[in-house]
Design an enzyme around this catalytic site. Structure first.
Site, PDB file in Angstrom:
ATOM      1  N   TYR A 131       1.224  -1.392   0.096  1.00  0.00           N
ATOM      2  CA  TYR A 131       0.194   0.043  -0.343  1.00  0.00           C
ATOM      3  C   TYR A 131       0.830   1.188  -0.012  1.00  0.00           C
ATOM      4  O   TYR A 131       2.266   1.407   0.241  1.00  0.00           O
ATOM      5  CB  TYR A 131      -1.042   0.421   1.050  1.00  0.00           C
ATOM      6  N   CYS A 132       0.481   2.845  -0.109  1.00  0.00           N
ATOM      7  CA  CYS A 132       1.072   3.809  -0.771  1.00  0.00           C
ATOM      8  C   CYS A 132       0.445   5.064   0.222  1.00  0.00           C
ATOM      9  O   CYS A 132      -0.497   5.195   0.929  1.00  0.00           O
ATOM     10  CB  CYS A 132       1.363   3.781  -1.695  1.00  0.00           C
ATOM     11  N   ARG A 133       0.142   5.486  -0.401  1.00  0.00           N
ATOM     12  CA  ARG A 133      -0.758   6.903   0.167  1.00  0.00           C
ATOM     13  C   ARG A 133      -2.288   7.159  -0.447  1.00  0.00           C
ATOM     14  O   ARG A 133      -2.795   7.756   0.579  1.00  0.00           O
ATOM     15  CB  ARG A 133       0.085   8.239  -0.601  1.00  0.00           C
TER      16      ARG A 133
END
Length: 231
Positions: A178-180
């Protein structure tokens, strides 16, 4: 004009201050970036392709509306969100916009066109599989953003360092990156890198703030009552 009318006019005028502040797309982008953690004016200028002067002007407007605050670190001025309620508001704004505006859905589809074969894992499924220790959760944001806040159990490997750490990733578990959040490509790019290496990987569309939002909502009395009513 009666007292009640005057009071309401003043009340909605104050609400409109926030609305007016959020009418700029660049200010919304700055809030999204600051939701990941404190950043200097120079960092924000680089991330948004704006001049330092323009970023400073937008930050001043956000500061006047009390949505951000700043501290001085030597020669640098570092900004952050005033509190978590601002980040939570942005999650709600994203979801409302995506639900009501077909243009948002089209832009999102276009953004992920090269990764459309990657079906994202749902937040609820992730939570269940984390409890059973069935997945390895990977945070591919910059290290300082991870340190500011992350989904419990996640391991930090920034996207630019992923290639050299692939051998340390588990081969016997699915890796969820996952990221932002929903409009960030780093997690999709990370999954692509891992799949090329022969690892089983998928992406979580949401980020840490969506996780907080989900967790708070799923534990709310209203949500609990609704679940009980539907049983």
């Amino acid at each position: 004009m009666n007292i009640d009318r005057k009071w309401k006019d003043q009340l909605y005028q104050e609400f409109a201050r926030i609305g007016k502040c959020l009418s700029s797309p660049k200010r919304l982008e700055l809030i999204d970036l600051l939701a990941q953690g404190p950043k200097s004016v120079d960092q924000l200028a680089k991330n948004t392709a704006m001049s330092v002067a323009n970023v400073s002007q937008h930050l001043q407007t956000l500061h006047e509306a009390r949505l951000v605050r700043f501290i001085k670190k030597g020669n640098f001025v570092v900004y952050e969100l005033a509190d978590m309620s601002v980040a939570n508001f942005m999650v709600s704004l994203h979801r409302l916009s995506e639900n009501r505006l077909i243009e948002i859905q089209s832009l999102k589809t276009e953004l992920l066109r090269d990764y459309e074969s990657m079906e994202p894992i749902a937040m609820e499924e992730l939570m269940e599989r984390l409890e059973k220790d069935e997945v390895f959760l990977l945070d591919v944001r910059p290290k300082e953003e991870y340190e500011r806040g992350h989904i419990p159990g996640a391991v930090s490997i920034p996207i630019e360092e992923l290639e050299k750490h692939l051998s340390a990733l588990p081969a016997n578990k699915e890796i969820v990156a996952y990221c932002r959040g929903p409009y960030c490509l780093m997690s999709a790019q990370a999954v692509e890198i891992m799949i090329r290496r022969g690892l089983k990987a998928s992406r979580l569309e949401e980020g840490v703030h969506e996780w907080h939002h989900y967790f708070e909502y799923s534990k709310s009395p209203l949500q609990t009552a609704n679940k009980q009513h539907s049983m």
